[in-house]
Write an enzyme that holds these catalytic residues in place. Structure first.
Site, PDB file in Angstrom:
ATOM      1  N   ASP A   1      43.590  39.465  46.281  1.00  0.00           N
ATOM      2  CA  ASP A   1      45.002  39.294  46.583  1.00  0.00           C
ATOM      3  C   ASP A   1      45.712  40.655  46.560  1.00  0.00           C
ATOM      4  O   ASP A   1      46.345  41.070  47.535  1.00  0.00           O
ATOM      5  CB  ASP A   1      45.627  38.344  45.544  1.00  0.00           C
ATOM      6  CG  ASP A   1      47.043  37.938  45.896  1.00  0.00           C
ATOM      7  OD1 ASP A   1      47.586  38.442  46.897  1.00  0.00           O
ATOM      8  OD2 ASP A   1      47.627  37.119  45.169  1.00  0.00           O
TER       9      ASP A   1
ATOM     10  N   LYS B   1      43.252  47.130  36.199  1.00  0.00           N
ATOM     11  CA  LYS B   1      42.035  46.627  35.562  1.00  0.00           C
ATOM     12  C   LYS B   1      41.381  47.703  34.707  1.00  0.00           C
ATOM     13  O   LYS B   1      40.391  47.458  34.034  1.00  0.00           O
ATOM     14  CB  LYS B   1      41.063  46.134  36.635  1.00  0.00           C
ATOM     15  CG  LYS B   1      41.677  45.066  37.552  1.00  0.00           C
ATOM     16  CD  LYS B   1      40.668  44.583  38.563  1.00  0.00           C
ATOM     17  CE  LYS B   1      41.283  43.931  39.785  1.00  0.00           C
ATOM     18  NZ  LYS B   1      42.027  42.715  39.566  1.00  0.00           N
TER      19      LYS B   1
ATOM     20  N   HIS C   1      36.991  35.782  40.287  1.00  0.00           N
ATOM     21  CA  HIS C   1      38.451  35.972  40.388  1.00  0.00           C
ATOM     22  C   HIS C   1      38.800  37.407  40.005  1.00  0.00           C
ATOM     23  O   HIS C   1      37.946  38.146  39.528  1.00  0.00           O
ATOM     24  CB  HIS C   1      39.169  35.013  39.437  1.00  0.00           C
ATOM     25  CG  HIS C   1      39.337  33.647  39.994  1.00  0.00           C
ATOM     26  ND1 HIS C   1      40.562  33.067  40.157  1.00  0.00           N
ATOM     27  CD2 HIS C   1      38.436  32.746  40.458  1.00  0.00           C
ATOM     28  CE1 HIS C   1      40.404  31.854  40.679  1.00  0.00           C
ATOM     29  NE2 HIS C   1      39.129  31.632  40.869  1.00  0.00           N
TER      30      HIS C   1
ATOM     31  N   ARG D   1      48.303  42.995  49.261  1.00  0.00           N
ATOM     32  CA  ARG D   1      49.694  43.352  48.924  1.00  0.00           C
ATOM     33  C   ARG D   1      49.905  44.862  49.026  1.00  0.00           C
ATOM     34  O   ARG D   1      50.938  45.331  49.507  1.00  0.00           O
ATOM     35  CB  ARG D   1      50.018  42.904  47.502  1.00  0.00           C
ATOM     36  CG  ARG D   1      49.936  41.409  47.297  1.00  0.00           C
ATOM     37  CD  ARG D   1      50.263  41.068  45.861  1.00  0.00           C
ATOM     38  NE  ARG D   1      50.127  39.643  45.613  1.00  0.00           N
ATOM     39  CZ  ARG D   1      50.523  39.039  44.515  1.00  0.00           C
ATOM     40  NH1 ARG D   1      51.082  39.741  43.544  1.00  0.00           N
ATOM     41  NH2 ARG D   1      50.382  37.746  44.364  1.00  0.00           N
TER      42      ARG D   1
ATOM     43  N   ARG E   1      56.397  39.341  48.374  1.00  0.00           N
ATOM     44  CA  ARG E   1      57.360  38.258  48.121  1.00  0.00           C
ATOM     45  C   ARG E   1      58.613  38.771  47.431  1.00  0.00           C
ATOM     46  O   ARG E   1      59.638  38.109  47.422  1.00  0.00           O
ATOM     47  CB  ARG E   1      56.710  37.162  47.266  1.00  0.00           C
ATOM     48  CG  ARG E   1      55.651  36.392  48.006  1.00  0.00           C
ATOM     49  CD  ARG E   1      54.954  35.409  47.110  1.00  0.00           C
ATOM     50  NE  ARG E   1      54.284  36.069  45.995  1.00  0.00           N
ATOM     51  CZ  ARG E   1      53.497  35.442  45.125  1.00  0.00           C
ATOM     52  NH1 ARG E   1      53.319  34.141  45.222  1.00  0.00           N
ATOM     53  NH2 ARG E   1      52.924  36.101  44.154  1.00  0.00           N
TER      54      ARG E   1
ATOM     55  N   ASN F   1      37.641  36.399  45.118  1.00  0.00           N
ATOM     56  CA  ASN F   1      39.076  36.300  45.405  1.00  0.00           C
ATOM     57  C   ASN F   1      39.754  37.671  45.430  1.00  0.00           C
ATOM     58  O   ASN F   1      39.580  38.461  44.502  1.00  0.00           O
ATOM     59  CB  ASN F   1      39.771  35.467  44.329  1.00  0.00           C
ATOM     60  CG  ASN F   1      39.393  34.008  44.406  1.00  0.00           C
ATOM     61  OD1 ASN F   1      38.609  33.593  45.253  1.00  0.00           O
ATOM     62  ND2 ASN F   1      39.971  33.213  43.524  1.00  0.00           N
TER      63      ASN F   1
ATOM     64  N   GLY G   1      45.341  41.035  38.416  1.00  0.00           N
ATOM     65  CA  GLY G   1      46.366  42.078  38.453  1.00  0.00           C
ATOM     66  C   GLY G   1      45.844  43.394  39.001  1.00  0.00           C
ATOM     67  O   GLY G   1      44.675  43.528  39.366  1.00  0.00           O
TER      68      GLY G   1
ATOM     69  N   ASP H   1      44.630  27.961  45.026  1.00  0.00           N
ATOM     70  CA  ASP H   1      44.171  28.884  43.994  1.00  0.00           C
ATOM     71  C   ASP H   1      44.944  28.589  42.699  1.00  0.00           C
ATOM     72  O   ASP H   1      46.166  28.444  42.730  1.00  0.00           O
ATOM     73  CB  ASP H   1      44.450  30.315  44.490  1.00  0.00           C
ATOM     74  CG  ASP H   1      43.822  31.375  43.607  1.00  0.00           C
ATOM     75  OD1 ASP H   1      42.850  31.062  42.900  1.00  0.00           O
ATOM     76  OD2 ASP H   1      44.301  32.530  43.651  1.00  0.00           O
ATOM     77  N   HIS H   2      44.245  28.488  41.595  1.00  0.00           N
ATOM     78  CA  HIS H   2      44.871  28.262  40.282  1.00  0.00           C
ATOM     79  C   HIS H   2      45.842  27.088  40.238  1.00  0.00           C
ATOM     80  O   HIS H   2      46.995  27.244  39.836  1.00  0.00           O
ATOM     81  CB  HIS H   2      45.584  29.524  39.787  1.00  0.00           C
ATOM     82  CG  HIS H   2      44.632  30.567  39.321  1.00  0.00           C
ATOM     83  ND1 HIS H   2      44.008  30.518  38.105  1.00  0.00           N
ATOM     84  CD2 HIS H   2      44.156  31.662  39.941  1.00  0.00           C
ATOM     85  CE1 HIS H   2      43.193  31.545  37.981  1.00  0.00           C
ATOM     86  NE2 HIS H   2      43.257  32.256  39.088  1.00  0.00           N
TER      87      HIS H   2
HETATM   88 ZN    ZN Z   1      42.344  33.912  39.682  1.00  0.00          ZN
END
Ligand code: ZN
Length: 381
Positions: free
Chosen positions: A273, A198, A228, A277, A317, A271, A195, A98-99
């Site tokens: 993420d 949004k 994304h 988390r 992380r 996508n 992020g 990714d990226h």
């Molecule tokens: Zn992205």
């Protein structure tokens, strides 16, 4: 089933009009859980590691400073883990970068065993973006590896790639980009945002997807679009984190109804993420509050200390570094550590399971054409 390129998954999602989730992973336990929940729903799985995540998997707690050498180690480590977990799986599994920020990062991923890569040249002037992307395709396709490009700039922050403003993708340029670069899919900017903040009630510009796909059809070019910055940021999870002592403010995602409404127009990969988390963070907080003695555990007590000092943190992380070895290798030397990795696994399954259903990828794994990297080498020729 061995791990496969992204291309056959894109062809299936275009044909049947559903989307695959692209789920970011930063630990072996996460990868296991993503695969397991896809198996349960008989959906193909796309596991993604961002460029900096590969630095983290290369053993760098300070992954923002990861070098190309760290990324090489990390890319191979995560690809090896996914390959091993997926060996006897009945579903197609993709490991995607990714990226990727430059040619070297992409090369590190491909050489490490990734079956699909993104090169993000969206910050460059158009012709330079085309040039860089074409260079990546020239390296990837002869190895059967799929390539995702990006056109238009998303606002927001993702792994510290920050852009203040958004420039929507110009659908008139989409065909030209596919033609000149040969990419398999393209990330578009149409209102999503990286992020966790949004803003409320984001509306997606679905006409951008519609016009892009229509232009491709006219030219007879295969292409899938990628969304994304599409985390839904479930509000029930945010509320729970805050009830458990966390401090997450202004966290809003794209509503699931908005996302579902664009899928039929050619969005083949979405996508996610942040949602993972958040769910993991909620689970870990809940665990320490329900088991106060573990707050002082020699093995995992430091995790709680970090969380309490960073109440707004929701990136695992940041707070799971005390069990770094387990994240990287999957080894679980004692039951306290297993308790934490189980928090991770449950968080992944809750979010990913929900999205597999919403994105409509459940049940499609057997319908995806069995195409290996070797098959793709021949096809690209
Ligand atoms: Zn992205």
């Amino acid at each position: 089933m061995p791990i496969v390129p992204l291309r056959p998954l894109l062809e299936a999602s275009n044909k049947y009009k559903f989307a695959h989730g692209g789920f970011n992973v930063n630990a072996v336990a996460q990868a296991e859980a993503v695969i397991e929940v896809h198996e349960m729903y008989r959906s193909a799985a796309i596991l993604q590691a961002a460029d900096l995540a590969n630095g983290f998997m290369g053993g760098r707690k300070d992954f923002l400073n990861a070098t190309i050498e760290d990324k090489k180690i990390g890319a191979k480590r995560i690809a090896d883990a996914v390959r091993k977990i997926g060996e006897n799986s009945k579903i197609p599994i993709v490991i995607h970068l990714d990226h990727g920020k430059d040619f070297e990062s992409v090369k590190a991923a491909i050489d490490g065993g990734f079956t699909s890569v993104m090169i993000d040249g969206s910050h460059l002037p158009y012709e330079e973006n085309v040039e860089l992307t074409r260079e990546v395709v020239k390296y990837a396709h002869p190895k059967g590896v799929s390539v995702e490009g990006e056109l238009g700039v998303l606002a927001g922050v993702e792994d510290h790639v920050f852009s203040q403003t958004s420039t929507y993708t110009n659908p008139m340029k989409v065909c030209d980009f596919f033609k000149k670069t040969g990419v398999d899919c393209l990330a578009i900017s149409y209102g999503t945002m990286h992020g966790a903040s949004k803003g409320k009630n984001v509306k997606l510009r679905k006409e951008i997807a519609i016009a892009s796909m229509e232009n491709l059809r006219h030219e007879g070019i295969f292409g899938a679009l990628v969304s994304h910055g599409s985390s839904t940021v479930p509000q029930y999870i945010v509320e729970e984190i805050n009830q458990l002592g966390g401090d997450i403010k202004d966290a809003y995602g794209i509503s699931i109804n908005e996302l579902m409404s664009v899928i039929p127009y050619g969005i083949g990969k979405i996508n996610v993420d942040t949602d993972i988390r958040m769910a993991v963070t909620r689970n870990v907080r809940e665990y320490f509050i329900e088991n106060p003695s573990k707050q002082k555990s020699n093995e995992i007590g430091d995790i709680w200390s970090i969380m309490e000092n960073n109440k707004s943190a929701f990136d695992p992380r940041v707070y799971l570094t005390p069990i770094m070895d387990t994240l990287l290798t999957g080894n679980e030397p004692n039951s306290d550590i297993s308790d934490i990795t189980n928090c991770v696994r449950r968080g992944v399954k809750e979010v990913v399971g929900t999205l597999i259903v919403n994105f409509g990828s459940f049940g499609y794994a057997p319908k995806i054409e069995k195409v290996s990297l070797e098959d793709m080498i021949k096809r690209y020729k």
